[in-house]
Structures are given as C-alpha cells and as structure tokens.
Motif scaffolding. Structure first.
Motif, PDB file in Angstrom:
ATOM      1  N   PHE A  17      17.118  63.165  63.835  1.00  0.00           N
ATOM      2  CA  PHE A  17      17.211  64.119  63.007  1.00  0.00           C
ATOM      3  C   PHE A  17      18.086  63.691  61.560  1.00  0.00           C
ATOM      4  O   PHE A  17      17.609  63.864  60.379  1.00  0.00           O
ATOM      5  N   VAL A  18      19.262  63.069  61.891  1.00  0.00           N
ATOM      6  CA  VAL A  18      20.201  62.455  61.040  1.00  0.00           C
ATOM      7  C   VAL A  18      19.279  61.674  60.111  1.00  0.00           C
ATOM      8  O   VAL A  18      19.282  61.465  58.942  1.00  0.00           O
ATOM      9  N   ILE A  19      18.426  60.551  60.711  1.00  0.00           N
ATOM     10  CA  ILE A  19      17.898  59.474  60.167  1.00  0.00           C
ATOM     11  C   ILE A  19      16.609  60.047  59.329  1.00  0.00           C
ATOM     12  O   ILE A  19      16.716  59.539  58.028  1.00  0.00           O
ATOM     13  N   SER A  20      16.195  61.174  59.730  1.00  0.00           N
ATOM     14  CA  SER A  20      15.345  61.661  58.873  1.00  0.00           C
ATOM     15  C   SER A  20      15.602  62.287  57.475  1.00  0.00           C
ATOM     16  O   SER A  20      14.796  62.003  56.741  1.00  0.00           O
ATOM     17  N   LEU A  21      16.466  62.992  57.745  1.00  0.00           N
ATOM     18  CA  LEU A  21      17.267  63.590  56.661  1.00  0.00           C
ATOM     19  C   LEU A  21      17.844  62.381  55.539  1.00  0.00           C
ATOM     20  O   LEU A  21      17.669  62.849  54.514  1.00  0.00           O
ATOM     21  N   ILE A  22      18.341  61.342  56.290  1.00  0.00           N
ATOM     22  CA  ILE A  22      18.882  60.220  55.092  1.00  0.00           C
ATOM     23  C   ILE A  22      17.737  59.725  54.324  1.00  0.00           C
ATOM     24  O   ILE A  22      17.696  59.463  53.304  1.00  0.00           O
ATOM     25  N   ALA A  23      16.415  59.325  55.302  1.00  0.00           N
ATOM     26  CA  ALA A  23      15.422  58.497  54.727  1.00  0.00           C
ATOM     27  C   ALA A  23      14.869  59.739  53.670  1.00  0.00           C
ATOM     28  O   ALA A  23      14.584  59.100  52.560  1.00  0.00           O
ATOM     29  N   PHE A  24      14.753  60.704  53.977  1.00  0.00           N
ATOM     30  CA  PHE A  24      14.155  61.761  52.822  1.00  0.00           C
ATOM     31  C   PHE A  24      14.941  61.888  51.848  1.00  0.00           C
ATOM     32  O   PHE A  24      14.336  61.830  50.767  1.00  0.00           O
ATOM     33  N   ALA A  25      16.457  61.808  52.013  1.00  0.00           N
ATOM     34  CA  ALA A  25      17.167  62.059  50.639  1.00  0.00           C
ATOM     35  C   ALA A  25      16.997  60.874  49.784  1.00  0.00           C
ATOM     36  O   ALA A  25      17.278  61.122  48.764  1.00  0.00           O
ATOM     37  N   ILE A  26      16.949  59.450  50.465  1.00  0.00           N
ATOM     38  CA  ILE A  26      17.092  58.270  49.487  1.00  0.00           C
ATOM     39  C   ILE A  26      15.696  58.301  48.763  1.00  0.00           C
ATOM     40  O   ILE A  26      15.716  57.788  47.726  1.00  0.00           O
ATOM     41  N   GLN A  27      14.639  58.905  49.246  1.00  0.00           N
ATOM     42  CA  GLN A  27      13.222  58.663  48.434  1.00  0.00           C
ATOM     43  C   GLN A  27      13.257  59.098  47.133  1.00  0.00           C
ATOM     44  O   GLN A  27      12.761  58.470  46.402  1.00  0.00           O
ATOM     45  N   GLY A  28      14.083  60.191  46.967  1.00  0.00           N
ATOM     46  CA  GLY A  28      14.325  60.789  45.545  1.00  0.00           C
ATOM     47  C   GLY A  28      14.763  59.823  44.571  1.00  0.00           C
ATOM     48  O   GLY A  28      14.584  59.865  43.413  1.00  0.00           O
ATOM     49  N   ASN A  29      15.735  58.767  45.239  1.00  0.00           N
ATOM     50  CA  ASN A  29      16.315  57.811  44.181  1.00  0.00           C
ATOM     51  C   ASN A  29      15.434  56.597  44.029  1.00  0.00           C
ATOM     52  O   ASN A  29      16.071  55.558  43.642  1.00  0.00           O
ATOM     53  N   LEU A  30      14.376  56.393  44.708  1.00  0.00           N
ATOM     54  CA  LEU A  30      13.669  54.953  44.776  1.00  0.00           C
ATOM     55  C   LEU A  30      12.764  54.959  43.469  1.00  0.00           C
ATOM     56  O   LEU A  30      12.427  53.989  42.999  1.00  0.00           O
ATOM     57  N   GLY A  31      12.607  55.960  42.547  1.00  0.00           N
ATOM     58  CA  GLY A  31      12.085  55.996  41.435  1.00  0.00           C
ATOM     59  C   GLY A  31      10.619  56.829  41.320  1.00  0.00           C
ATOM     60  O   GLY A  31      10.431  57.550  42.219  1.00  0.00           O
ATOM     61  N   ASP A  32      10.116  56.446  40.521  1.00  0.00           N
ATOM     62  CA  ASP A  32       8.849  57.501  40.111  1.00  0.00           C
ATOM     63  C   ASP A  32       7.549  56.821  40.696  1.00  0.00           C
ATOM     64  O   ASP A  32       7.050  55.937  40.127  1.00  0.00           O
ATOM     65  N   PRO A  33       6.961  57.428  41.781  1.00  0.00           N
ATOM     66  CA  PRO A  33       5.753  56.461  42.349  1.00  0.00           C
ATOM     67  C   PRO A  33       4.601  56.951  41.391  1.00  0.00           C
ATOM     68  O   PRO A  33       3.786  56.061  41.479  1.00  0.00           O
ATOM     69  N   LEU A  34       4.558  57.590  40.439  1.00  0.00           N
ATOM     70  CA  LEU A  34       3.429  57.991  39.464  1.00  0.00           C
ATOM     71  C   LEU A  34       3.104  56.809  38.771  1.00  0.00           C
ATOM     72  O   LEU A  34       1.836  56.416  38.385  1.00  0.00           O
ATOM     73  N   ARG A  35       4.231  55.965  38.435  1.00  0.00           N
ATOM     74  CA  ARG A  35       4.044  54.810  37.414  1.00  0.00           C
ATOM     75  C   ARG A  35       2.960  53.820  38.206  1.00  0.00           C
ATOM     76  O   ARG A  35       2.448  52.990  37.617  1.00  0.00           O
ATOM     77  N   GLU A  36       3.143  53.704  39.534  1.00  0.00           N
ATOM     78  CA  GLU A  36       2.448  52.688  40.285  1.00  0.00           C
ATOM     79  C   GLU A  36       1.040  53.231  40.682  1.00  0.00           C
ATOM     80  O   GLU A  36       0.211  52.397  41.076  1.00  0.00           O
ATOM     81  N   LEU A  37       0.896  54.525  40.309  1.00  0.00           N
ATOM     82  CA  LEU A  37      -0.676  55.024  40.749  1.00  0.00           C
ATOM     83  C   LEU A  37      -1.431  55.041  39.383  1.00  0.00           C
ATOM     84  O   LEU A  37      -2.700  55.423  39.222  1.00  0.00           O
ATOM     85  N   VAL A  38      -0.733  55.154  38.164  1.00  0.00           N
ATOM     86  CA  VAL A  38      -1.669  55.402  36.992  1.00  0.00           C
ATOM     87  C   VAL A  38      -1.501  54.161  36.047  1.00  0.00           C
ATOM     88  O   VAL A  38      -0.439  53.338  35.917  1.00  0.00           O
ATOM     89  N   GLY A  39      -2.238  53.971  35.131  1.00  0.00           N
ATOM     90  CA  GLY A  39      -2.259  52.912  33.827  1.00  0.00           C
ATOM     91  C   GLY A  39      -1.350  53.437  32.905  1.00  0.00           C
ATOM     92  O   GLY A  39      -0.647  54.577  32.755  1.00  0.00           O
ATOM     93  N   GLN A  40      -0.982  52.333  31.956  1.00  0.00           N
ATOM     94  CA  GLN A  40      -0.047  52.376  31.103  1.00  0.00           C
ATOM     95  C   GLN A  40      -0.001  53.522  29.904  1.00  0.00           C
ATOM     96  O   GLN A  40       0.689  53.971  29.425  1.00  0.00           O
ATOM     97  N   SER A  41      -1.554  53.905  29.798  1.00  0.00           N
ATOM     98  CA  SER A  41      -1.732  54.711  28.645  1.00  0.00           C
ATOM     99  C   SER A  41      -1.910  56.028  28.960  1.00  0.00           C
ATOM    100  O   SER A  41      -2.466  57.073  28.234  1.00  0.00           O
ATOM    101  N   VAL A  42      -1.739  56.556  30.327  1.00  0.00           N
ATOM    102  CA  VAL A  42      -2.007  57.791  30.816  1.00  0.00           C
ATOM    103  C   VAL A  42      -0.932  58.789  30.213  1.00  0.00           C
ATOM    104  O   VAL A  42       0.496  58.464  30.226  1.00  0.00           O
ATOM    105  N   SER A  43      -1.194  60.126  29.720  1.00  0.00           N
ATOM    106  CA  SER A  43      -0.361  60.687  29.156  1.00  0.00           C
ATOM    107  C   SER A  43       0.513  61.543  30.094  1.00  0.00           C
ATOM    108  O   SER A  43       0.444  61.612  31.229  1.00  0.00           O
ATOM    109  N   GLU A  44       1.899  61.896  29.304  1.00  0.00           N
ATOM    110  CA  GLU A  44       2.768  62.309  30.227  1.00  0.00           C
ATOM    111  C   GLU A  44       2.150  63.925  30.830  1.00  0.00           C
ATOM    112  O   GLU A  44       2.460  64.200  32.119  1.00  0.00           O
TER     113      GLU A  44
END
Lengths: 326, 520
Positions: A17-44
């Motif tokens: 349970f603790v591991i899942s909580l920690i793992a889930f908490a750090i994911q918010g600090n890993l960066g924005d996954p969207l940038r890897e999913l879209v091209g450079q000129s996609v609008s905000e």
C-alpha cells in the motif's frame, strides 16, 4: 509457523500500500507526458483537452482512488507508449530480465564459492592477492562502464560476441521466450550476464572469504583437523555449510540490488527486459508504466524477503519462527 | 494481425523452410528510437515520417538538394490562385491489393484535418475535390505558397482498408493518441515495404512489397529496424557488424566511425536551429535592443560549435538555414566582446545584472554543456547567470510557464519554410492564432508579423524571398533571439551500401531506393 506467515502477509500488504502511494505520488513530478505524445506545433488548447481525456487534471486523491480501485481488480493502467495494459507489458519483459538474472546468478554462484574458499584457505598466496585486488576493482567500476568496455573489446575489437539484444530466442510458454535454446541466444547472454555479475561477484567472494576464515578459526574445525579428516572434506563440507548461512541472507537482500543493476545493464546492452523498459518509460514520461513497474518490483522485493526469512528459519532451526510470529 | 499480413507471414515461413536459399538482401538498421505507432497521423515526429516513407508514399517528396520530386502525384498545375490540380500515377496498389484513386487522397486529407498533430500544417487548406478517378484539386482558402511543401505530408492511406469498424465496434479510422486503435497496429500503404513483424521498442521487420509501383527503385528485400537508445551501444553495433546502418552517430564518436574500417560516416548540415530567448516581461534590460545585441555579441557560437559540438554543427546568425527562402549571407554570426561591453555601457548596464537561465539536458545535442558555456560567456559582460538544467520531461512544462529569464529552444520548421520559425518562436504571442506559442522571450514586433502574413499569402517566390529576408533582417538587427547553430546530421553505414544516396537533410532516409551492392 502459521501465525508467523499470517503476520508476514499482513506486513506485506501494508508495504505494498505504501509503495503504491509513493509510486503514485512521484508520478506527478516526472513531467508532462503530453509532450511525448504530441508534435512540437500542437496548440496548448489541444494539449489541455488531451490532459482532460487522460484524467491528468483531476485532483491527486481522485486519481489515486481511481488507480487503486482498478489496481485491486488487477488493472494497473495502460501504457501510453505500448498502448497495452501496463501489467501485460511488464510480464512480457519479465522473462528476459529473469534469464539475465539467472545467467548472472550462475556466474556468481559458480565462481564466488571456489574463489572465496580458496582465498580463505590461502590468504597470503599471490593468486589470492590478485583475486582480492581484482575484486576491489570490480566493486568500484560502475556497471555501465564495465559493460561498454566489454562491448568494445569483445564485440568491436575481436568480434567474438554480439553487442546488443537477445538474438534468436525460442518460444517456451506464454510470454516466455528463452535464450538458452539456441547457440545465438547463448552468445547474446554472455556479456550482459558478466556485466551484471561484475558488481555482485566480488561482494560474494569477499563475504564468503570473511565468513570462511572465521569458521576456520573455530574449535570444531581444529578438532576435525586433529581427528585427521581430509582437508577438502573439512573445507567444503563442514566449514562451507556454516559459511553459507549468512551468505543466503545477504543474497536475498542483494536480489533487490540486482534488480536495480539490471536497469543499467539492460540499457547498455539493449536487452529487452524490464529494467530497460523502465528507463525508457521514465524518459517518455509513460507514467502508468512507471507506477506499475514500481509496484511489481516492490512486490518482488516483498515476496523474496519473506521467502528468505522462511528459508533462513529452515536452514537454521535455532531461529525460533514461532517466537518471531508472536 | 490482419489476414493479409498473416498469409504473408505464412509465406515467409514457407520460404524460410524451403531448401533453396534465396539471395535475400537484408539491411539491419539501428535508430535511437522507433516510431510510436503505425498510424501515420498519430504523431508528427521524425520517427513517424521515417516510417511513412517506408510503408507509404507521399504525393511529392524532397530531394537531397531540397527540390520537389513527384511520387504518387505524377504532375501538378496551378489552376487558379487557390487551386492546385494533381494527377495521380496509375497502376499503384496498396498492400491490401486495393488500387490507389483520388478518393483515397480525399479520405486521407480529411483524416489529416482531424489529426491534432497535423491539422496545423493543413490549416490553410480547405478541401480536396475529386475531379476524376486519378485527378484531384487541392484547395486553399487564400493563395498559399507552401502547397507542395504541405503535399510532402500527404501519404495516401487505403480508404477501403481503414473504413468500417473493428470486431469490438470501434471505428477503424479513428486517431487515438494514448490508446489502442486499429490504425496504430494495422497498416496498408503504397510504400516499398510491408510491416511484417513489430515488437514495439524492440524491433520492426519490413519486407519488400512485391507489387511496388516503382520498379526502378532499390534492391533491398528486408529491413530489420532495432531501436538502440544508448549512443555507445549503437556505435558498437555498427562497428562490430551487428547492424548495417545507424542514426544518429553521436558527436563524440564521429572520428571513430570516420576512421573505422568497413564503415562510412555520412554527414549533412541539418535544419534545426538551437537558440536562446530573452524574456522581456521578466527582465527590464531585455527590452533594450542594445542589451540583446550585447548578449549576441558576447556569445561565441563558433567556439561552441568548435569545442562543444566538435565541429558538428553549422554556426548560425539567423533562424533559417541555408537553402530556405529567408536565409541571407548578410546575417552573419556576431561575436565581438569589446563591442558587447560597449553596448552594455551604452544601454546603462556597464555593471551588469543577474538573470536566471534554464535549458534541457537531454533534448538537443550537448544542450546542458552549451548552456554552461553561454552562461560563462555572459559573465564576461557582467551578466551573472543562475543556470538550471533539467530533463526534457520537466523542461517543457517549465518552458510553458516561462519560468526563467533566458531559456533554450531548438526548432525545426515542419513546413521547411522560414515563416514557420517566426510564427512559433518570435511572433507576438497570440492565443487565438497560436502564434508565438514558443516565444518565451515575449518579443513582439508588429512589423515582423505583418511581413510574415504577407509572405504566407505570396505565391511569387522572388517576392516571397524578399519578404522573408526582410523579416529575418529585422530579427537580426533587433537581436530578437540568440541563434547558436544548426545541428548537423550524421549516419553511419557499412561501406559499399550506397547509403549516401538515400539520406537527406530532413532525416528520413529513402530505404526504398537503396541499392546495396550484393557480393557473390
């Protein structure tokens, strides 16, 4: 025994349970996954819309509860990159890692026992000094450096062994494809196994040596010698048995460390296992896969530690399991 | 797996087991990444375009000297100010066996307009009108100079193959960014290769399409693509002969690859410019053009290319690389420390000031080292820099927040056109039009924007060149941003493979044209 087991299982669930909580908490600090999913000129605007679709704009609690609810039903989320359930992706990569760990373990077990015993029996011989000197180098050189050096020597300069990947594998069962069924597979696993073993092997040689030297000083060994039992029997049957007890404990703990080193080894050798997948997932901010990996690895840790404790109790009956459970 | 691919796979197995050995030419390729999806419209990235050029064919494509070459479009003519009429090549079939018609182009165009990543490129286009089976009109709302540029992004898809629904009731045509879709796993194009096997992140196997229309093309029967992310491993794989072709060759190994026996190094100037932007909203001094010029004079871009990039970059003084319409020899890189100091004094900042700077550390070649060098160069004109570098995953959200006074950004124009640089990097930020989306400097000059808009409606190349060069001139004079260099491209290939013939500045090698010399 049963009380002990029950207690360990409850502990394990709490840890998970603790591991899942920690793992889930750090994911918010890993960066924005969207940038890897879209091209450079996609609008905000479009990116914001995608974030909504992915549920990334929900509060932490909402996201965690949704995740935990699914996780309890065996669904750890869907990888953005692989577009498959994260757990499936990991299970597909698991055999490659296990075979690599197995290869490294073979090398460690096969070499550490004779080398450790030898350096304990003849601590002052030149060969022992060489072995101990090499073991210090082995511990201090980072795994990826060892790996790259080996690639350049054995693949590029001499061309004896392949430089990357698993080579020809043979389907065994389910997601399991094995390296050990073809000559090409064997050739591919040699270098990565040595690289992975390079950190652990010196540690075990030194550990076995230290334990063995201690045992050789003990009264019962001296008594056995006085009785005229052959030295080999004393070393490998009487003394070694008592040496291995602490080695098993340490070995169990080191399995966890091994998982960490597989990340480096697999990355350098492009070995298609879990460790390589994890590092790639971090680079791609594939958060569902990262969280699932941490949970699976945490699970492996918890299970192996529990098993090691149980084995320890079986090998050394003086440890009172019943009392540990109380 | 489709039935069609499955039968192919079966055929391959039979062929493999047959006692007669086929003289098959296989090329093993290692890239630093593999395409995210088999859907050509899911993500606009180098990986996707590399795949598209293998499995699909564009209407027209770029040659090595950045000219247009007909592919699926046999010919084209301007009919009126807003209409270009294309004639399709006849006898072209998709991997499924369906014949290519203008209807497929129309269908593909509609799908492109739906794609988040591609719709920006096709915003000026209104419609594809089918004239007859092999003829169609590509229409724009206003006269548009980049019709052919955009046509390089139209890879006709097999409309019959992608129509209808899958077994679980989902549209086969849907574009899904982060999940499973029919198009992300199944593919039917007109290209020289068929995807016969794919394990994402591990390997992709391409087999020659037997009925490929271009019978004069290359002789490669099979391509095995392996993504190898680690630079030293990728180079080792090439040097040890485990693969035949790698991209990119990292700057640290250029010499090694060039000197090694049996392999060739192929290099070419690229079109991605690396720049720094100076945030005028955060730093008062940056509003003064003299301060911005002083920074430009203080930064030794030639030194950075020489020392940090090991010569593997082209020193830049403007955004447009040579060959683009906006490029002009006149806008040469500036470096003059004395001049920089006197400009600072003139602007009243002789004693300097302190700023913050941010750069990624895994996005562009040597990005963090470049930022460190720039920071120490600015110290020489008394600008104290507090530098922070971070992985790209964290950098981009920070960049969007405009979190530092100076920020690094590299840019490659999807349209291969000068106006694109200005639109995203230096135009006045405007949320409605999306202009200046990556303008973290908040530079804004209506005159420059007017020139860009005029250029985007100007179809006469001579007049357009004049407009775009004038635009670059304004940005240069005002030091709107700090240009550093264009990253060069490098490929390593086994000798005798003729790989030099198929690579280009856009970095999608035309493997379909590759002619490998086969030994006996």
């Amino acid at each position: 025994m049963f009380a002990y087991l029950a207690k360990r299982v409850i502990q394990a669930i709490a840890v998970m349970f603790v591991i899942s909580l920690i793992a889930f908490a750090i994911q918010g600090n890993l960066g924005d996954p969207l940038r890897e999913l879209v091209g450079q000129s996609v609008s905000e605007e479009v990116r914001q819309q995608l974030r909504d679709e992915l549920g990334l704009n929900d509060s932490f609690v909402t996201q965690y509860l949704r995740f935990a609810g699914n996780a309890l039903q065996g669904d750890l989320g869907t990888s953005y990159f692989f577009k498959e359930p994260a757990l499936d992706v990991i299970l597909k990569k698991l055999p490659a890692t296990l075979e690599l760990v197995f290869g490294a373990t073979l090398i460690i077990v096969g070499l550490s026992v004779p080398l450790g015993v030898y350096t304990a029996i003849k601590p002052n011989s030149i060969l022992s000094r060489i072995i101990m000197g090499l073991s210090i180098i082995g511990i201090s050189i980072p795994v990826f450096l060892t790996a790259i050096l080996m690639i350049f020597v054995f693949s590029v300069e001499y061309g004896w062994l392949p430089s990357y990947g698993r080579g020809d594998t043979v389907q065994v069962w389910g997601y399991w494809q094995t390296n050990f069924a073809t000559a090409d597979g064997w050739l591919h696993i040699i270098l990565p196994s040595i690289a992975l073993a390079s950190i652990m092997l010196p540690l075990f040689v030194r550990l076995i040596r230290a334990e063995m030297m201690e045992v050789l000083q003990s009264e019962y060994v001296k008594y056995a010698k006085a009785k005229g039992i052959s030295p080999w029997r004393i070393y490998f049957v009487h003394a070694l048995k008592n040496t291995l007890l602490p080695v098993i404990t340490v070995g169990g703990v080191q399995i966890g460390t091994m998982v960490a080193y597989t990340i480096l080894t697999e990355t350098v050798f492009q070995w298609p296992g879990m460790g390589f997948m994890f590092l790639e997932a971090v680079n791609r901010v594939d958060t569902p896969l990262i969280v699932a990996y941490l949970i699976v690895v945490g699970f492996i840790f918890v299970v192996t530690n529990t098993i090691v404790d149980l084995i320890y109790g079986l090998v050394n009956p003086t440890v009172n399991i019943a009392r540990m459970g109380a | 797996m489709t039935k069609f691919v499955r039968s192919l796979a079966a055929a391959a197995v039979v062929a493999a087991m047959a006692p007669v050995a086929y003289a098959e030419t296989t090329v093993r390729v290692a890239y630093d990444a593999d395409p995210v999806s088999l859907d050509p419209h899911e993500q606009l990235s180098g990986g996707t375009l590399q795949l598209s050029h293998m499995v699909f064919d564009p209407l027209v494509r770029w040659t090595q000297d950045l000219q247009f070459e007909p592919r699926l479009a046999e010919s084209w003519e301007q009919i009126d100010g807003t209409t270009m009429r294309f004639k399709l090549r006849s006898g072209v079939t998709f991997h499924s066996g369906n014949a290519l018609t203008a209807k497929d182009v129309d269908w593909t165009f509609d799908r492109l307009k739906e794609s988040d990543d591609f719709k920006a490129i096709f915003a000026p286009f209104t419609d594809v009108e089918v004239v007859d089976e092999m003829t169609f009109d590509l229409k724009t709302s206003e006269p548009y100079p980049l019709v052919l540029h955009s046509a390089t992004y139209i890879f006709p898809m097999d409309s019959a193959y992608y129509s209808g629904t899958t077994a679980d009731g989902k549209e086969k045509a849907e574009i899904v960014k982060h999940g499973d879709s029919f198009a992300s796993r199944n593919v039917s194009g007109t290209g020289p290769f068929i995807v016969s096997e794919r394990e994402q992140g591990v390997r992709v196997v391409f087999d020659r399409y037997a009925d490929y229309w271009d019978t004069d093309a290359g002789n490669v029967d099979k391509i095995v693509l392996t993504p190898i992310k680690e630079d030293p491993t990728r180079v080792a794989a090439l040097l040890s002969g485990d693969v035949d072709f790698i991209a990119p060759v990292p700057p640290t190994d250029l010499k090694r690859v060039a000197e090694a026996q049996g392999v060739d190094l192929i290099t070419m100037p690229g079109t991605r410019i690396i720049t720094f932007q100076m945030n005028q909203n955060r730093v008062e001094a940056f509003k003064d053009a003299r301060v911005r010029q002083a920074i430009d004079y203080a930064v030794n871009n030639a030194g950075i290319v020489d020392r940090i990039m090991r010569g593997f970059g082209t020193v830049g003084g403007q955004a447009s690389p040579a060959g683009y319409l906006g490029y002009s020899e006149g806008y040469a890189p500036r470096f003059d420390l004395e001049k920089a100091k006197s400009l600072m004094a003139e602007a009243g900042y002789a004693d300097g000031f302190s700023i913050t700077m941010m750069a990624p550390n895994n996005r562009y070649v040597n990005d963090d080292k470049i930022a460190q060098a720039v920071a120490s160069m600015l110290a020489q004109i008394n600008i104290k820099v507090d530098l922070q570098t971070m992985p790209k995953a964290q950098y981009w959200p920070t960049f969007d927040e405009r979190a530092a006074d100076m920020m690094m950004i590299g840019w490659h124009a999807d349209t291969e056109d000068s106006a694109n640089f200005h639109q995203f990097l230096t135009a006045c930020p405007d949320e409605a039009t999306g202009n200046g989306q990556y303008n973290s400097g908040n530079y804004c000059n209506p005159e420059a924007d007017a020139l860009m808009n005029a250029a985007n409606a100007e179809t006469d190349p001579a007049k357009r060149t004049e407009l775009l060069q004038k635009l670059e001139g304004i940005l240069y004079d005002e030091a709107a941003f700090i240009p550093l260099h264009w990253q060069n491209l490098a490929w390593g290939a086994k000798s005798g493979m003729n790989a030099g013939d198929i690579v280009n500045a856009l970095n999608f090698p035309y493997f379909g044209d590759l002619i490998v010399e086969t030994g006996s």
